[in-house]
Design an enzyme around this catalytic site. Structure first.
Site, short mmCIF file in Angstrom:
data_model
loop_
_atom_site.label_atom_id
_atom_site.label_comp_id
_atom_site.label_asym_id
_atom_site.label_seq_id
_atom_site.Cartn_x
_atom_site.Cartn_y
_atom_site.Cartn_z
N LYS A 254 0.83 -1.22 0.00
CA LYS A 254 0.00 0.00 0.00
C LYS A 254 0.85 1.26 0.00
O LYS A 254 0.48 2.28 -0.56
CB LYS A 254 -0.89 0.01 1.24
CG LYS A 254 -1.96 -1.06 1.17
CD LYS A 254 -3.19 -0.65 1.97
CE LYS A 254 -4.33 -1.62 1.79
NZ LYS A 254 -4.40 -2.67 2.79
N ARG A 255 1.99 1.15 0.66
CA ARG A 255 2.93 2.27 0.75
C ARG A 255 3.28 2.82 -0.64
O ARG A 255 3.61 3.99 -0.79
CB ARG A 255 4.19 1.71 1.42
CG ARG A 255 5.12 2.65 2.06
CD ARG A 255 6.00 1.88 3.03
NE ARG A 255 6.66 0.72 2.42
CZ ARG A 255 7.66 0.78 1.56
NH1 ARG A 255 8.12 1.93 1.18
NH2 ARG A 255 8.20 -0.32 1.07
#
Ligand code: GLU
Length: 479
Positions: A254-255
């Protein structure tokens, strides 16, 4: 390869379809379609706490959006169903008993606390944590004692081999020595099967010939092979595909931004472009070409061209590729249908794909992503085309531009019909009557009609705006 190749995608319905899993689904789909086999969708929902109906629906929806159609699955049925693991518990129960009877599995009464304490001891001694086999040879009395004390046992598989090897279709020979394999749990105390056990049982029962999945599963494969051998079942082929990394070479998460297919859809990517891009994350065409249609991907797929090393997710390349797909799309109905949500999102009065179609067509060469519609289509829905900056404002002031505008109004007065062609004729007339041509003719008209100095071809723009609105905007630019 045989006609009967069967591949499967086996998502756990615990969230949206992750881009890495979509890539796995794609590889399985390509293999099935290339070799004329069947592609099966199986829902691995034995984690009852984390599995949801909504996730399953969302995954199925994303697969359908990508055009990865399956031949058998929970919504479709098929002769190897049911295709949801939570509906297959009786099968697992049977196989568990079979493994216990043949001495390949045993009930284990160790509690989570016992196991953790022993794990810490092992770590303290500098050992690799492993199950020490405590319940492997319990006497009948000991078992009864635990049972009467109300302890629910898990079921463990008894690893009896010194090593496990298999030939991976991508990575070649892979071997694991016994030290890395201790007896593992196959059924939880509540009777739910563990992933490795259920997966292996289903791959067998669903006659899966090729298990294609991410290489984070390599260590599971050894355990699954041990169980196939214990049950004397034929072992399928395995192909483990390397991970997808972010630009910083860390595993994609997700980063790094969007990671689910839903997010890519919402960001304005076309399914065919995303599919093409995903295929190249793990595979390459013999020709080295990068823009490959779905049909060509199917035609050219082969395990020999699957890459052995992890690939980096390059968003810039995806954007470029998506732009190519938008530009080259000739099926405007589909393009308009895909674009419709972006008109709605921007609040433009476009109610159906038919209304979106001409606008999408006019903007086709100007977008890398459909999400740019909000910005790029604004020119069609403004009440007034106010010049967007000083430079634009300059181009409509002055004797020449004003003469062009007046000529435009007189050339279009009372025109019975209006389209792109007509607009070009009118412009030619204005050029003749005013003697103004080139940029001096076109730029003022562009700015008067759209407020911008750059944008899509004017002919289609004027056709979409219609004669009345064109005349109104030109009128507004006068004086
Ligand atoms: N449910 C597993 C997962 O989503 C499937 C892995 C496999 O393909 O065997 O990771």
């Amino acid at each position: 390869m045989s006609q009967s190749i069967r591949t499967r995608f086996a998502p756990s319905p615990t969230g949206h379809l992750h881009i890495g899993n979509a890539r796995t689904a794609l590889m399985n789909w390509l293999a099935a379609r290339h070799f004329g086999g069947r592609f099966i969708l199986r829902i691995e929902d034995t984690d009852r706490e984390r599995s949801t109906e909504a996730s399953e629906q969302s995954i199925l929806g994303d697969m359908a959006w990508l055009g990865l159609d399956w031949d058998e699955g929970p919504d479709k049925g098929g002769e190897y169903g049911p295709y949801r693991q939570s509906e297959r518990l009786v099968f697992y129960q049977e196989i568990r008993e079979q493994l216990i009877a043949s001495g390949h599995a045993y009930p284990c009464f160790c509690t989570a606390e016992d196991l953790e304490a022993r794990r810490q001891e092992q770590l303290g001694r500098g050992e690799q944590p492993h199950y020490d086999g405590r319940c492997r040879h319990l006497s009948a009395e000991e078992k009864i004692r635990f049972e009467t004390a109300g302890r629910q046992p898990s079921t463990r598989f008894h690893v009896q081999k010194e090593s496990v090897s298999f030939r991976d279709l991508v990575k070649g020979e892979i071997t694991v020595q016994k030290e890395a394999l201790s007896d593992f749990v196959i059924v939880r105390p509540d009777g739910m099967p563990m992933y490795n056990f259920a997966c292996m049982a289903d791959d067998h029962h669903m006659a899966i010939s090729h298990v294609i999945r991410g290489d984070d599963h390599v260590s599971n494969t050894h355990r699954q092979i041990l169980m196939y051998e214990a049950l004397q079942w034929e072992i399928p082929e395995f192909a483990h595909i390397p991970m997808i990394l972010g630009q910083d070479r860390d595993r994609l998460s997700k980063r790094h931004g969007a990671t689910s297919v839903t997010q890519f859809q919402e960001a304005g990517y076309l399914p065919d472009a995303l599919l093409n891009f995903l295929s190249l994350l793990s595979w390459s065409s013999g020709s080295g070409e990068e823009i490959l249609s779905r049909d060509r991907l199917v035609q050219e797929f082969g395990f020999d061209r699957v890459s052995r090393s992890a690939s980096v997710f390059d968003t810039e390349k995806l954007d470029w590729m998506n732009g190519v797909y938008i530009r080259e799309k000739t099926d405007f109905d589909t393009l308009a249908r895909l674009a419709l949500p972006f008109f709605r999102q921007a609040g433009y009065p476009v109610n159906d794909a038919a209304a979106a179609r001409p606008v999408v067509r006019a903007l086709q060469s100007k977008m890398e992503k459909l999400s740019e519609i909000g910005d790029k289509a604004r020119i069609f829905f403004l009440d007034e085309a106010v010049p967007e900056d000083n430079e634009a404002a300059e181009t409509i002031n002055g004797a020449e531009p004003q003469a062009v505008f007046r000529a435009f109004l007189s050339a279009t007065e009372g025109l019975p019909a209006w389209d792109s062609q007509m607009f070009m004729t009118v412009m030619k007339q204005i050029q003749q009557s005013t003697g103004i041509k080139g940029k001096g003719l076109w730029m003022p008209v562009r700015v008067a009609l759209t407020g911008q100095m750059h944008g899509p071809e004017l002919g289609p723009v004027t056709e979409i705006l219609g004669l009345d609105l064109c005349r109104r905007r030109i009128q507004q630019a006068i004086g």
